[in-house]
Design a protein around this motif. Structure first.
Motif, PDB file in Angstrom:
ATOM      1  N   ILE A 242       0.831  -1.210   0.000  1.00 25.18           N
ATOM      2  CA  ILE A 242       0.000   0.000   0.000  1.00 25.18           C
ATOM      3  C   ILE A 242       0.862   1.254   0.000  1.00 25.18           C
ATOM      4  CG2 ILE A 242      -1.746   1.283   1.311  1.00 25.18           C
ATOM      5  CD1 ILE A 242      -2.671  -1.413   2.448  1.00 25.18           C
ATOM      6  N   ALA A 243       1.983   1.195   0.730  1.00 25.31           N
ATOM      7  CA  ALA A 243       2.827   2.380   0.878  1.00 25.31           C
ATOM      8  C   ALA A 243       4.286   2.017   0.671  1.00 25.31           C
ATOM      9  CB  ALA A 243       2.633   2.982   2.278  1.00 25.31           C
ATOM     10  N   SER A 244       5.051   2.982   0.182  1.00 26.11           N
ATOM     11  CA  SER A 244       6.501   2.837   0.103  1.00 26.11           C
ATOM     12  C   SER A 244       7.071   3.059   1.503  1.00 26.11           C
ATOM     13  CB  SER A 244       7.085   3.865  -0.867  1.00 26.11           C
ATOM     14  OG  SER A 244       6.976   5.170  -0.308  1.00 26.11           O
ATOM     15  N   PRO A 245       8.340   2.692   1.753  1.00 23.36           N
ATOM     16  CA  PRO A 245       8.921   2.961   3.068  1.00 23.36           C
ATOM     17  C   PRO A 245       8.850   4.438   3.462  1.00 23.36           C
ATOM     18  CG  PRO A 245      10.302   1.425   1.871  1.00 23.36           C
ATOM     19  CD  PRO A 245       9.235   1.878   0.917  1.00 23.36           C
ATOM     20  N   THR A 246       9.018   5.348   2.501  1.00 22.65           N
ATOM     21  CA  THR A 246       8.955   6.778   2.811  1.00 22.65           C
ATOM     22  C   THR A 246       7.540   7.179   3.211  1.00 22.65           C
ATOM     23  OG1 THR A 246      10.718   7.162   1.205  1.00 22.65           O
ATOM     24  CG2 THR A 246       9.488   9.085   1.950  1.00 22.65           C
ATOM     25  N   ASP A 247       6.534   6.690   2.468  1.00 16.09           N
ATOM     26  CA  ASP A 247       5.139   6.973   2.829  1.00 16.09           C
ATOM     27  C   ASP A 247       4.812   6.401   4.209  1.00 16.09           C
ATOM     28  OD1 ASP A 247       4.818   8.085   0.295  1.00 16.09           O
ATOM     29  OD2 ASP A 247       4.190   6.169  -0.579  1.00 16.09           O
ATOM     30  N   ALA A 248       5.258   5.161   4.451  1.00 17.39           N
ATOM     31  CA  ALA A 248       4.982   4.518   5.733  1.00 17.39           C
ATOM     32  C   ALA A 248       5.664   5.256   6.878  1.00 17.39           C
ATOM     33  CB  ALA A 248       5.456   3.060   5.703  1.00 17.39           C
ATOM     34  N   ALA A 249       6.845   5.824   6.614  1.00 16.56           N
ATOM     35  CA  ALA A 249       7.541   6.592   7.649  1.00 16.56           C
ATOM     36  C   ALA A 249       6.742   7.835   8.023  1.00 16.56           C
ATOM     37  CB  ALA A 249       8.932   6.989   7.152  1.00 16.56           C
ATOM     38  N   ALA A 250       6.165   8.504   7.022  1.00 10.87           N
ATOM     39  CA  ALA A 250       5.339   9.686   7.305  1.00 10.87           C
ATOM     40  C   ALA A 250       4.107   9.301   8.126  1.00 10.87           C
ATOM     41  CB  ALA A 250       4.922  10.352   5.996  1.00 10.87           C
ATOM     42  N   VAL A 251       3.486   8.175   7.774  1.00  8.42           N
ATOM     43  CA  VAL A 251       2.345   7.678   8.555  1.00  8.42           C
ATOM     44  C   VAL A 251       2.779   7.365   9.982  1.00  8.42           C
ATOM     45  CG1 VAL A 251       0.696   5.775   8.784  1.00  8.42           C
ATOM     46  CG2 VAL A 251       1.132   6.792   6.538  1.00  8.42           C
ATOM     47  N   GLY A 252       3.964   6.758  10.121  1.00  8.03           N
ATOM     48  CA  GLY A 252       4.478   6.416  11.445  1.00  8.03           C
ATOM     49  C   GLY A 252       4.681   7.632  12.325  1.00  8.03           C
TER      50      GLY A 252
END
Length: 431
Positions: A242-252
């Protein structure tokens, strides 16, 4: 000029610069400049500018400061207290009892921190005085914490896996997923060792706490739900595509801020402190990566990596012999440098050799991180040892002796992933 002489000359220059107290980034740039100036006719200024800009302007690298910031936010929250309260009632029936809290709490915090030192400091601040008050042997308390805190390097999101992925142009998402099973395997090895030790040393453990009912244990376990939701949100979104590591980091980061706010620990001071801590750490790592990228390009102009790979190939070493030699090499390097520096210093020379030997670079990334984990608990520059020394007041050798069994357990983990590489590659292959 022979390859051996050129390699030794540049290596001596690197250690002279590092020994003089120069920052790692400047030392890498200095060696790269010397290599290009002395042994190639390439336009030095143009290559330097192009390389630094090209490797700094990286979308994958944007995940680095975000994950670091997420860890800084949670470091300043009540996360460690919630984990201790939620885990402790479930550990009482296991041989070793609350010693297992160190292992599982470090594993959970590693999944939201990405930093070995932060994991040791956060969990240690709570567990060391608490377990000492209850009468647990100090050596085992320190040892379980020292070994388990290294999981912060392996269990995703791992800062060092991002660094490796950027330095070697590997998929960070696949590296994150590849670290899950080896991380769980290490936790199982640590817990198994504690169980065996406890069965052999029953008299050294304090009496078990009074048992509590299932309903009360479930009530306390609810304190783990927010952090488990955070882990699922970050790692699950990457694994599901669903998300790239960068997108997931922002969500985190957003979820960590909400978690901190909900627990009442998000203040102006903690917000600014976390932001500044993340900025300082991110700038340091990015600067080292920039220096390493230039050194990598400079090594390409000198031809050392290609010649070294050919030389290693001519020796006819088996894959196992090569990995054993690399393990010893990285452990020695880790005795004097931090893990990130080890990765960026060696990537340009080691990777051609690894590829020439037919070793999967994804698998090698996990292998390298486990070896770097070992270096975190080896003196004189084992960062986890310094953290625990400051928390316990014991000398560095006492802390290192306590961590020694976990060093050997990590060697066992390396043997296992070498004999059964699917431990690393199975989950990435399912993506």
């Amino acid at each position: 000029m022979s390859m051996a002489f050129l390699s030794v000359l540049l290596l001596v220059l690197l250690f002279v610069l590092l020994g003089a107290g120069l920052w790692v980034a400047f030392a890498l740039l200095g060696v790269g400049l010397a290599a290009m100036a002395l042994f190639s006719n390439a336009p030095l200024g143009l290559v330097l500018a192009t390389t630094l800009w090209g490797h700094s302007n990286s979308w994958a690298l944007a995940a680095l400061p975000l994950f670091i910031w997420m860890g800084e936010i949670l470091f300043r929250s009540r996360l460690s207290e919630d984990m201790f309260e939620g885990l402790a009632p479930w550990m009482n029936r296991l041989p070793g009892r609350l010693l297992h809290v160190n292992i599982f709490a470090c594993g959970i915090f590693a999944a939201v921190s990405g930093s070995s030192a932060a994991t040791a400091a956060t969990i240690g601040k709570l567990s060391i005085p608490e377990l000492a008050r209850r009468g647990y042997p100090e050596r085992m308390v320190i040892g379980t914490l020292a070994g388990s805190a290294t999981l912060g390097l392996l269990i995703p999101p791992s800062i060092i896996l991002i660094v490796y992925g950027v330095a070697t142009e590997q998929s960070i998402a696949r590296l994150f997923v590849a670290g899950i099973l080896p991380g769980l395997m290490l936790m199982a090895l640590f817990a198994g060792y504690v169980v065996i030790w406890a069965l052999l040393n029953r008299a050294s453990l304090p009496l078990a706490d009074p048992g509590i009912g299932l309903r009360e244990r479930l009530r306390r376990a609810r304190r783990l739900l927010p952090v488990l939701a955070l882990i699922a949100g970050v790692i699950g979104s990457i694994y599901a595509g669903i998300a790239s590591p960068t997108d997931a980091a922002a969500v985190g980061v957003v979820l960590a801020l909400l978690l901190s706010w909900a627990s009442g620990t998000l203040t102006r001071q903690s917000f600014v402190g976390g932001l500044m801590g993340a900025t300082v750490t991110s700038c340091m790592i990015a600067f080292i990566l920039a220096g390493a990228s230039f050194l990598t390009v400079a090594m390409g102009f000198t031809g050392i990596p290609r010649l070294l790979a050919e030389w290693i190939g001519s020796l006819g070493l088996s894959t196992f012999t090569l990995l054993a030699a690399l393990t010893a090499f990285f452990v020695v390097m880790g005795c004097f440098l931090d893990g990130i520096s080890v990765v960026v210093l060696t990537a340009s020379v080691i990777m051609p050799m690894v590829l020439h030997a037919g070793i999967d670079p994804l698998w090698f990334g996990i292998f390298l991180v486990i070896v770097v984990e070992m270096s975190q608990i080896t003196p004189p520059v084992g960062f986890n040892l310094f953290v625990l020394q400051s928390l316990t007041g014991r000398d560095i050798l006492t802390v290192a002796r306590a961590a020694l069994p976990f060093f050997f357990l990590m060697i066992a983990a390396i043997v296992l992933i070498t004999l059964f590489p699917a431990i690393v590659t199975y989950l990435p292959d399912q993506m």
